[in-house]
Structures are given as C-alpha cells and as structure tokens.
Design a protein around this motif. Structure first.
Motif, PDB file in Angstrom:
ATOM      1  N   THR A 215      35.670  36.903  32.260  1.00  0.00           N
ATOM      2  CA  THR A 215      37.045  36.322  32.538  1.00  0.00           C
ATOM      3  C   THR A 215      37.944  37.143  33.047  1.00  0.00           C
ATOM      4  O   THR A 215      39.626  37.104  33.052  1.00  0.00           O
ATOM      5  N   GLN A 216      37.886  38.659  32.597  1.00  0.00           N
ATOM      6  CA  GLN A 216      38.744  39.832  32.558  1.00  0.00           C
ATOM      7  C   GLN A 216      37.525  40.955  33.775  1.00  0.00           C
ATOM      8  O   GLN A 216      36.785  40.659  33.177  1.00  0.00           O
ATOM      9  N   GLY A 217      38.917  41.823  34.489  1.00  0.00           N
ATOM     10  CA  GLY A 217      38.001  42.702  35.014  1.00  0.00           C
ATOM     11  C   GLY A 217      38.887  43.682  34.689  1.00  0.00           C
ATOM     12  O   GLY A 217      39.739  44.147  34.593  1.00  0.00           O
ATOM     13  N   VAL A 218      38.572  45.039  34.771  1.00  0.00           N
ATOM     14  CA  VAL A 218      39.262  46.764  34.590  1.00  0.00           C
ATOM     15  C   VAL A 218      38.344  47.924  35.870  1.00  0.00           C
ATOM     16  O   VAL A 218      37.121  47.831  35.755  1.00  0.00           O
TER      17      VAL A 218
ATOM     18  N   ARG B 209      45.354  55.197  35.566  1.00  0.00           N
ATOM     19  CA  ARG B 209      45.660  54.015  34.927  1.00  0.00           C
ATOM     20  C   ARG B 209      44.726  53.299  35.210  1.00  0.00           C
ATOM     21  O   ARG B 209      44.495  52.911  36.721  1.00  0.00           O
ATOM     22  N   PHE B 210      44.438  51.810  34.643  1.00  0.00           N
ATOM     23  CA  PHE B 210      43.409  51.290  34.577  1.00  0.00           C
ATOM     24  C   PHE B 210      44.230  49.723  34.582  1.00  0.00           C
ATOM     25  O   PHE B 210      45.032  50.197  33.756  1.00  0.00           O
ATOM     26  N   PHE B 211      44.084  48.957  35.906  1.00  0.00           N
ATOM     27  CA  PHE B 211      44.644  47.444  35.012  1.00  0.00           C
ATOM     28  C   PHE B 211      43.021  46.484  34.993  1.00  0.00           C
ATOM     29  O   PHE B 211      41.987  46.664  35.522  1.00  0.00           O
ATOM     30  N   ILE B 212      43.996  45.793  34.039  1.00  0.00           N
ATOM     31  CA  ILE B 212      43.279  44.429  33.878  1.00  0.00           C
ATOM     32  C   ILE B 212      43.570  42.689  35.018  1.00  0.00           C
ATOM     33  O   ILE B 212      44.714  42.851  34.689  1.00  0.00           O
ATOM     34  N   ILE B 213      42.812  42.796  35.442  1.00  0.00           N
ATOM     35  CA  ILE B 213      42.356  41.542  36.239  1.00  0.00           C
ATOM     36  C   ILE B 213      42.604  40.306  35.525  1.00  0.00           C
ATOM     37  O   ILE B 213      41.153  40.511  35.418  1.00  0.00           O
ATOM     38  N   ARG B 214      42.248  39.529  35.510  1.00  0.00           N
ATOM     39  CA  ARG B 214      42.042  37.826  35.584  1.00  0.00           C
ATOM     40  C   ARG B 214      42.354  36.996  36.495  1.00  0.00           C
ATOM     41  O   ARG B 214      43.007  37.255  37.164  1.00  0.00           O
TER      42      ARG B 214
END
Lengths: 327, 327
Positions: free
Chosen positions: B55-58, B207-212
C-alpha cells in the motif's frame, strides 16, 4: 592560426589521455597550437586555472542522458572560496559514442547471430567468452538496452574513467574482460572493436565548459562591440551562468530571484540546485540564461545581476560565452 | 494504534535490511503494526506500490550533503509511463550518523593517539591493520575529513549499500577490512565499533518520501477539512511536489511556469531538473512548494496547477503531504 600568440598557451583537461574530455579539448584546442595537459580530477582542472599555471581548462558539465555533473556544479558553487576567479568562457558539445572493446575469441564466428532485442546495436563478434565488463559508472546507464540484451548477469566493475577501463582490459591476459569505452581509447590500447554505437539514445551528447580566470581578457569569448543592440537574435548568440543563494526563512525568496530574469525577458535554459554547506537543507541555485554580461554595464543580464544582488542572499556571475548551438 | 486496520498493511522500502531507508521506514511504520518488506532497487519500490502489491513505499529523496537522489527523481519523471498513479503522501527526515565498523586488531591499544586533524571524529581503536574500506559511494563524500585524516591512500571499494559493506566486512577472515556503515548494520553483522559519528557535517540528514497510489485514500496524509482558510500558517503545514516540461523553442517558457507559483504566493522550496528522454537537451523540471492540493479544488496549489496546464507542455501533480519539519 599557427604563429599566433596562442602557440604556447597551456590548456588543462580532465584526463586521462583519450577521455571524452580529452576529445572535446582537442576539438577546440588543436595540438598544433596548444599544449594540452591532463589532470586527475575536475578539481585539479579548476585549481590549475585558478592558480594561473594554465590559461584555460576543459571540464564536463552535463550529459544529455545522465544530467549534470555534480562535481563540476560543486566546484562552481565554490563554498570554500577556492576558485573565486573562475568563469566559463566557452562550451563544447561532443557526441558520445560508446564502443564495446576487448579481445576476439579464438572460436570467433565473426558476426554474432541476430537476436530479438530492444537494442539497435549488435555485437560485431562472439561475446560468449566475456565474463567481466569494465566502465565508468555513467556509461552503464547510457548503454542500458545493449547491456540488458547481451550482458544480463555479467559482472560489472566501476572504474574511474572509460579510458581506465580500456587500459585494464588491455592488461587482461585471459582475454575474458571487455570495456565500454571510446574508440580512441580502444585504439590507444590496441583493443578489438566488438561493438560500436552501443549507447541507447541517438544524440547522446556531453556538454563541456571551457573555464578561465575572469582577469584573463585574452580568453574572453564575448568580445563583440557593446554598440550592438540587444535584440533577441543578439541574446540567442550568448549564454550566461549565474549562481545564487536565498534567505531560507523568507517565503517566496527563490521565486523572487527567478522573477528578475523574467522581468528582463531573459530566457532561462537550465536550472540546478545543490546543497549549500551553510546549513542543513539550504541550497545554492544555478541558472543559465541566454544573453551576456556586457562590458558597458547596460545589458539585460547586467541589470538582472544588479537586481539579484538586492534580492538574493549572495549571487555570482559565472561567465558569459558564445552559444555553440547557434549557427 | 494496535488493532486498527493498518495491522496487515504492507509497506515496501529500499533494502537491504538495516539500510538507512529501513531505519526511516521503521520510524514511521512500526513492525508491531505494519509488515515492512525490503526491495532491491528504488524502481522495485515504485513497482510494488504501482501494482498494488503493497500500500505504501519508502524511498530516499535527498541528502543534506549530497543532494538529490537522481534515481528517485527519474522514477517520478516517469518518462516510460510505468508509475502513472504514484504520489508522495509523506516525508521522513532521518539524521545520518556513519560509523567505522570492522575487526579489532590483536595489537589493539584501545584508544588511538590524538592527531592534529580537520576531523572532529577520532578512531576508537587502532586502525593500522586496515588496508581496505567498503561503503556506498554517497558515504565517502559525507566522511571526507575523517577519511582524509586517517585513511589517506587506503583502497576504497564501492558497494551497493552501506549494509552490504558491513556484510562483506563480516565475512573477511583476515580482519583487515572495515566498512563505513550504520550502527544498526554493525550490530546485525557483529562488527566492532572502530569510530562513530565520522560524518563531516553536523546535521547530516536524509529526507525520505512515502509514496502511495493516488486512488488509495486510506493513506492520504492531508485529510483536513477544506473549510480551513488558506492562511500562510495553513500553507506551511503542507508541501506539494509538481513536475513539468516546457516547449523547448519558446523563449521564457520556464520563467513563465515559475511565475505562476509566484502569482499565487506559493513559496518554492526546491527545484530540480533532469534530462527528458523526449529529445537531446530537453529537461523535466521538479518544483516543491509549500501548500497542498485541496479536495474542493479552490486552493492556491489547485489554481497554480490549473494555470500550469495552460503554459507547460506537460505537468503532473506528484502529491501533497504534511510538512515533517513543522512543529
């Protein structure tokens, strides 16, 4: 041109010998007129020009597939104030054609069989004996289709330059390694041409900058009379590189700086940002615009630079030069 | 939060286990509530989210010393239209502390002698037996002072991650290699701590992004009521990522796009460009602005996106999320 005072001029380039930067340097500074000397790193080229031990330097700036060369950007950012006098005075575009270079197998069947593939390039010889590939890390990305089609799962070793890759393969007595490198490097090291134009993208090209000290007027490539009116056509003949930083806490500071270029109808052709050492998450911005800084101080670029000083935290003119893409 | 419907949610991250991305993922997605799974590449994380298998990725987006992660930018550029539904829904800032990890020498004198040096960090043990260093290429640049002071001329081997570096050193039976890696990786592989906080810059941070997927509303991190007025304070609570391309032949096209953000008083916080596959020397631009795209379609970001469609050649909203730096 032989016999001009450029005869003894020394120009530094990012080596080693047969590097793509070497080829770019030769295209502008023929050995009949210039002494061109390799440097180990891009920083060494900047140092040589800054110290005055050479009059000009050639460094890679960006590749059409891989984007900016961040080492070069960081040297222009000059956060340690080591290169305060360096400006760009010219640009060179060099088409980049990668070759597969190595040793021909004893069981060679000359032309390799045709395979259904995403790669337009095909090996010119048997490649079954190749168990190891050497290249510079930027080259892998530029030859992705060829490598995926013909070298899936084959070990890849990153080395400092494509020329170094050829040198290492020439020393391999087993004959089972190959290099992704330039034809010029293959010729120097006596390697067989196992594949040519193996890059993915037609038009794969690298842009190099020629740098000089700002007080070295003999290398100024924008010496036209200031009497020329600033028409759009005149603007299109030149490019200018500018860096600036903005006050981090101030909303709209970046947009405010960029608006200055729009106000003076300066067409921004590229924009980059790099971390600024000053504090975490602060940036230094680089913009490239058409037009040049005029000696009479009255041009649009001059006015934009002047206003930028009032809005940016810091700003620096990094040179104006003739647009090499303009006929 | 245990017992919520997030219990079985699967979140992908850029591996391997003990990578900095793993640590970032754990800080937001505790294993008591989420199943978090490593992926080999950043592209694999995007694929897993796009396909709906997680459902999500980092993914890492930028480091305060090294700048943007170009692999991530290129996946957001999405020139092959593989990730059409991916948006950013959150960000994680992780302080990066590198350690020197390896084997303690049999002749160890515990504390190493004090040396005059540019590096604030000192080795905690003898390092004379170390002849080889393993790390990820980004880490060398972040530990330059320490490496120049204590490991001048020592061989450096680039590997795919700092975790991999620790793993390789743990397998070295000679005990003469060391890794620049995280403490977590050192613990996993049973390595001795030979130095800590060896990074140059205080505040070294990634900095990391959470993607969906954009249609996954349960992961929408900007769910506040649209009734909230768009004050500056409200704007500062969110960030938005947007990409666009401009018509190459049109003078002022880039400045025209950027002016739209200024018109709506949107504070641009970062700007990046990457080559666009479309043609040589064409770029795709990425801007990050404060504010969010509102569900009611009436916000400043919505209006800017609408006007951008009329000016840019192509443009794409890449997500809005809560500003993690806002108290």
């Amino acid at each position: 041109m032989a016999g001009t005072n450029s005869e003894n001029e020394v120009v530094a380039f990012l080596g080693p010998i047969t590097s793509y930067t070497h080829q770019a340097a030769l295209s502008r500074f023929p050995e009949s007129q210039y002494k061109i000397v390799p440097q180990t790193t891009i920083a060494d080229v900047f140092d040589a020009v800054q110290s005055g031990s050479v009059t000009q330097g050639v460094v890679p700036f960006e590749n059409s597939s891989n984007g900016s060369v961040i080492f070069t950007l960081d040297l222009f950012a000059d956060l340690q104030d080591r290169n305060p006098d360096i400006v760009v005075c010219g640009e060179i575009y060099l088409p980049i054609h990668h070759c597969l270079l190595g040793h021909v197998s004893k069981q060679d069947n000359a032309q390799s069989e045709t395979t259904q593939s995403a790669s337009k390039a095909k090996p010119l010889h048997d490649i079954k004996h190749i168990t190891k590939l050497y290249s510079h890390h930027q080259a892998w990305g530029q030859c992705n289709n060829f490598l995926t089609t013909y070298f899936k799962g084959i070990e890849r070793i990153d080395v400092s330059s494509t020329s170094k890759a050829s040198e290492l393969v020439s020393q391999d007595t087993t004959g089972t390694s190959a290099a992704i490198s330039s034809r010029m490097a293959g010729d120097l090291y006596g390697l067989a041409l196992l594949g040519e134009n193996i890059e993915d993208m037609e038009g794969n090209s690298t842009r190099f900058f020629i740098i000089r000290r700002r007080d070295n007027k003999s290398t100024d490539n924008t010496p036209v009379s200031d009497a020329v009116a600033e028409t759009d056509e005149e603007h299109a003949r030149y490019k200018t590189l500018i860096s600036f930083t903005v006050s981090h806490g101030e909303p709209g500071a970046l947009a405010g700086c960029l608006a200055i270029f729009q106000k003076f109808r300066l067409n921004l052709t590229s924009i980059n940002s790099r971390p600024s050492d000053e504090a975490t998450w602060h940036y230094i911005f680089f913009v490239e615009t058409m037009g040049r800084k005029r000696l009479d101080g009255q041009g649009a670029v001059n006015q934009a630079l002047h206003q930028l000083e009032g809005v940016a935290q810091s700003s620096r003119w990094l040179g104006s030069w003739e647009n090499a893409l303009k006929a």
